[in-house]
Design an enzyme around this catalytic site. Structure first.
Site, PDB file in Angstrom:
ATOM      1  N   HIS A 259      61.833  31.887  78.367  1.00  0.00           N
ATOM      2  CA  HIS A 259      60.284  31.645  77.956  1.00  0.00           C
ATOM      3  C   HIS A 259      60.276  29.759  78.022  1.00  0.00           C
ATOM      4  O   HIS A 259      61.402  29.379  77.064  1.00  0.00           O
ATOM      5  CB  HIS A 259      59.699  32.401  76.799  1.00  0.00           C
ATOM      6  CG  HIS A 259      57.857  31.812  76.797  1.00  0.00           C
ATOM      7  ND1 HIS A 259      57.712  30.684  76.322  1.00  0.00           N
ATOM      8  CD2 HIS A 259      56.940  32.500  76.514  1.00  0.00           C
ATOM      9  CE1 HIS A 259      56.170  30.585  75.796  1.00  0.00           C
ATOM     10  NE2 HIS A 259      56.246  32.066  76.596  1.00  0.00           N
ATOM     11  N   GLU A 317      55.635  39.532  77.947  1.00  0.00           N
ATOM     12  CA  GLU A 317      55.590  40.094  78.910  1.00  0.00           C
ATOM     13  C   GLU A 317      56.315  41.461  78.864  1.00  0.00           C
ATOM     14  O   GLU A 317      55.545  42.622  79.982  1.00  0.00           O
ATOM     15  CB  GLU A 317      55.884  39.683  80.009  1.00  0.00           C
ATOM     16  CG  GLU A 317      54.958  38.160  80.223  1.00  0.00           C
ATOM     17  CD  GLU A 317      53.404  38.273  80.309  1.00  0.00           C
ATOM     18  OE1 GLU A 317      52.717  38.939  80.663  1.00  0.00           O
ATOM     19  OE2 GLU A 317      52.589  37.123  81.347  1.00  0.00           O
TER      20      GLU A 317
HETATM   21  N1  ACO Z   1      66.521  35.246  84.481  1.00  0.00           N
HETATM   22  C1  ACO Z   1      67.110  34.879  84.637  1.00  0.00           C
HETATM   23  N2  ACO Z   1      67.616  33.725  84.907  1.00  0.00           N
HETATM   24  C2  ACO Z   1      66.667  33.002  83.848  1.00  0.00           C
HETATM   25  C3  ACO Z   1      66.011  33.212  83.273  1.00  0.00           C
HETATM   26  C4  ACO Z   1      65.328  34.844  83.695  1.00  0.00           C
HETATM   27  N3  ACO Z   1      64.782  35.560  83.692  1.00  0.00           N
HETATM   28  N4  ACO Z   1      64.717  32.844  83.128  1.00  0.00           N
HETATM   29  C5  ACO Z   1      65.837  31.194  83.080  1.00  0.00           C
HETATM   30  N5  ACO Z   1      66.732  31.308  83.543  1.00  0.00           N
HETATM   31  C6  ACO Z   1      67.890  30.870  84.470  1.00  0.00           C
HETATM   32  C7  ACO Z   1      67.146  30.332  85.435  1.00  0.00           C
HETATM   33  O1  ACO Z   1      68.096  30.722  86.011  1.00  0.00           O
HETATM   34  C8  ACO Z   1      67.870  28.535  84.931  1.00  0.00           C
HETATM   35  O2  ACO Z   1      69.380  28.373  85.966  1.00  0.00           O
HETATM   36  P1  ACO Z   1      70.070  27.928  85.826  1.00  0.00           P
HETATM   37  O3  ACO Z   1      69.966  26.358  85.083  1.00  0.00           O
HETATM   38  O4  ACO Z   1      71.217  28.039  86.279  1.00  0.00           O
HETATM   39  O5  ACO Z   1      69.415  27.033  86.872  1.00  0.00           O
HETATM   40  C9  ACO Z   1      67.618  28.389  83.660  1.00  0.00           C
HETATM   41  O6  ACO Z   1      67.478  29.839  83.098  1.00  0.00           O
HETATM   42  C10 ACO Z   1      66.389  27.820  83.180  1.00  0.00           C
HETATM   43  O7  ACO Z   1      65.350  28.309  84.176  1.00  0.00           O
HETATM   44  P2  ACO Z   1      63.526  26.973  83.771  1.00  0.00           P
HETATM   45  O8  ACO Z   1      63.073  27.996  84.563  1.00  0.00           O
HETATM   46  O9  ACO Z   1      64.484  25.770  83.744  1.00  0.00           O
HETATM   47  O10 ACO Z   1      63.295  28.067  82.192  1.00  0.00           O
HETATM   48  P3  ACO Z   1      62.316  28.033  81.851  1.00  0.00           P
HETATM   49  O11 ACO Z   1      63.005  27.678  80.612  1.00  0.00           O
HETATM   50  O12 ACO Z   1      61.353  26.556  82.104  1.00  0.00           O
HETATM   51  O13 ACO Z   1      61.846  29.643  81.939  1.00  0.00           O
HETATM   52  C11 ACO Z   1      60.311  30.822  82.283  1.00  0.00           C
HETATM   53  C12 ACO Z   1      60.396  30.312  81.538  1.00  0.00           C
HETATM   54  C13 ACO Z   1      59.639  30.516  83.601  1.00  0.00           C
HETATM   55  C14 ACO Z   1      59.611  32.061  81.975  1.00  0.00           C
HETATM   56  C15 ACO Z   1      61.731  31.902  83.296  1.00  0.00           C
HETATM   57  O14 ACO Z   1      62.316  31.815  81.830  1.00  0.00           O
HETATM   58  C16 ACO Z   1      61.032  32.901  83.630  1.00  0.00           C
HETATM   59  O15 ACO Z   1      61.327  32.933  85.374  1.00  0.00           O
HETATM   60  N6  ACO Z   1      60.786  34.281  83.592  1.00  0.00           N
HETATM   61  C17 ACO Z   1      60.772  35.523  84.078  1.00  0.00           C
HETATM   62  C18 ACO Z   1      59.468  35.864  84.592  1.00  0.00           C
HETATM   63  C19 ACO Z   1      58.735  35.786  83.036  1.00  0.00           C
HETATM   64  O16 ACO Z   1      59.102  37.086  82.446  1.00  0.00           O
HETATM   65  N7  ACO Z   1      58.011  35.001  82.742  1.00  0.00           N
HETATM   66  C20 ACO Z   1      56.423  35.609  81.460  1.00  0.00           C
HETATM   67  C21 ACO Z   1      56.455  34.223  80.930  1.00  0.00           C
HETATM   68  S1  ACO Z   1      56.052  34.808  79.464  1.00  0.00           S
HETATM   69  C22 ACO Z   1      54.880  34.448  79.265  1.00  0.00           C
HETATM   70  O17 ACO Z   1      54.204  33.081  80.594  1.00  0.00           O
HETATM   71  C23 ACO Z   1      52.955  34.629  78.787  1.00  0.00           C
END
Ligand code: ACO
Length: 381
Positions: A259, A317
């Site tokens: 998140h 989610e």
């Molecule tokens: N699976 C695998 N790796 C992940 C995930 C995940 N679900 N979430 C974050 N990471 C990793 C990224 O690959 C990244 O790794 P890196 O630094 O080696 O490149 C690191 O964690 C940081 O990722 P960011 O995208 O910068 O983190 P952020 O906190 O902005 O991401 C997000 C938040 C977009 C929700 C992300 O966790 C994600 O894509 N999750 C999956 C989609 C999802 O479940 N969305 C619903 C969110 S809840 C809502 O919005 C109501």
């Protein structure tokens, strides 16, 4: 800086003051109208929580009765709205597009285009949303819409209009807990869109319609569908670890994990996990809940191994998908059902913005060309 320049996501920029909800991303805590989400969501009706957002206190029995009646009598949609939604269903448009078009047309029946945003108009918008979504879904099934029943509560009536039969108490409780859990969540993109529209002294339908547009995007409200696919695949194959590893090895993100704001566990995941557990225990349905629990454990373990510096746990989610699927919602209706709840936050924010308004007008840093002089078309290369 790449060619497109730095990206600005307004992280940590404070752009409004609100008393509606408070998020502590470090502690993993969410207050709605001052109440911890885990306390209020499984106990309140949607109407009680909406009243709380609009009036900053829970209603007493008489206030609740009047409020429920006020909301219920605003549920019907005019024929013109039903026609738009029927056309959208026949053309196979996504449910969120149908909702956006239907909601925009709600102005036809009343004076909702008038910019004086009031609670009555806010209630009309909240009340019409489930009717529009249910009508769309009925048309998609080749059936006629089911008229709303004022005797039923907001959540029960939504299920009734979708199915044409009165829902079980456990289905209503499950849906109500979901609606209460996601009704408001700080300045997420759709809520910010609604506040921005109202800040121009535009009307409340325009604000809610803009918010539906923002919520439609997969970065905001679109994860539960893919989450359900992943859980279903693991359930059918009887192997969570294989399914999770395959996704991570392919470089994919695990949907329903991580998140932007929460650096601890998303508290809404706990509320919805408990609600799903309770629902599945009594439902006697194929139990994807057990698979979801296992997949959650495997996913958290493998993400911790691969991203040791980051806490990646299930977000709202993940159990949204499990709970809504259990209640019988098709994946296509996950996002519109999110909107049916979140509209309560949108209108509460719109009224809050209106009470102490200042036009939202941020600035952009210009990094384009300067000093160019006009060249007539015949002289351009
Ligand atoms: N699976 C695998 N790796 C992940 C995930 C995940 N679900 N979430 C974050 N990471 C990793 C990224 O690959 C990244 O790794 P890196 O630094 O080696 O490149 C690191 O964690 C940081 O990722 P960011 O995208 O910068 O983190 P952020 O906190 O902005 O991401 C997000 C938040 C977009 C929700 C992300 O966790 C994600 O894509 N999750 C999956 C989609 C999802 O479940 N969305 C619903 C969110 S809840 C809502 O919005 C109501």
């Amino acid at each position: 800086m790449n060619d497109a320049g730095p990206s600005f996501g307004l992280e940590d920029v404070t752009v409004a003051q609100t008393r509606l909800s408070s998020i502590d991303g470090e502690e993993g805590a969410l207050l709605i109208g001052g109440y911890p989400v885990e306390d209020i969501a499984p106990n309140a009706t949607y109407e009680e929580e909406l009243y709380l957002l609009l009036h900053d206190s829970l209603p007493n029995a008489e206030e609740l009765r009047d409020f429920q009646a006020d909301l219920a009598r605003r549920r019907s949609i005019p024929d013109e709205v039903a026609s738009v939604v029927r056309r959208a269903a026949r053309e196979g448009r996504p449910a969120m597009d149908a909702l956006r078009m239907g909601l925009a047309a709600v102005t036809l029946s009343t004076d909702l285009g008038d910019p004086s945003a009031t609670e009555a108009k806010a209630l009309r918008v909240v009340a019409a949303m489930p009717t529009i979504v249910a009508a769309y879904w009925r048309f998609r099934q080749g059936a006629d819409p089911v008229s709303p029943r004022t005797a039923l509560g907001h959540a029960a009536n939504y299920l009734y209009m979708l199915r044409g039969e009165e829902p079980s108490r456990s289905a209503v409780r499950g849906l109500e807990t979901y609606l209460n859990t996601v009704i408001d969540h700080g300045l997420n993109a759709s809520t910010f869109a609604a506040r921005t529209v109202v800040s121009t002294e535009s009307d409340i339908v325009s604000a809610a319609t803009a918010a539906v547009g923002a919520l439609k995007g997969p970065l905001h409200g679109g994860a539960p569908g893919p989450v359900l696919n992943m859980i279903q695949e693991a359930h059918d194959r009887g192997n969570c670890e294989e399914v999770v590893r395959a996704r991570l090895d392919a470089g994919e993100r695990l949907m329903g994990f991580g998140h932007r704001v929460y650096r601890a566990r998303d508290p809404r995941a706990d509320v919805l996990s408990a609600a799903a557990e309770e629902f599945y225990a009594g439902a006697g349905r194929e139990n994807v809940f057990e698979t979801a629990r296992e997949l959650e454990a495997v996913g958290s373990r493998l993400l911790a191994e691969r991203k040791p510096d980051r806490r990646l746990e299930t977000n709202v989610e993940f159990y949204t998908a499990v709970l809504l699927h259990g209640i019988g919602f098709p994946a296509e209706l996950f996002s519109p059902t999110f909107a049916v709840s979140r509209v309560g936050g949108w209108v509460a924010h719109a009224l809050e913005q209106k009470r102490n308004n200042r036009l939202v007008r941020p600035v952009a840093r210009y990094d384009g060309a300067e000093g160019r002089t006009w060249t007539p078309i015949g002289e351009r290369e």
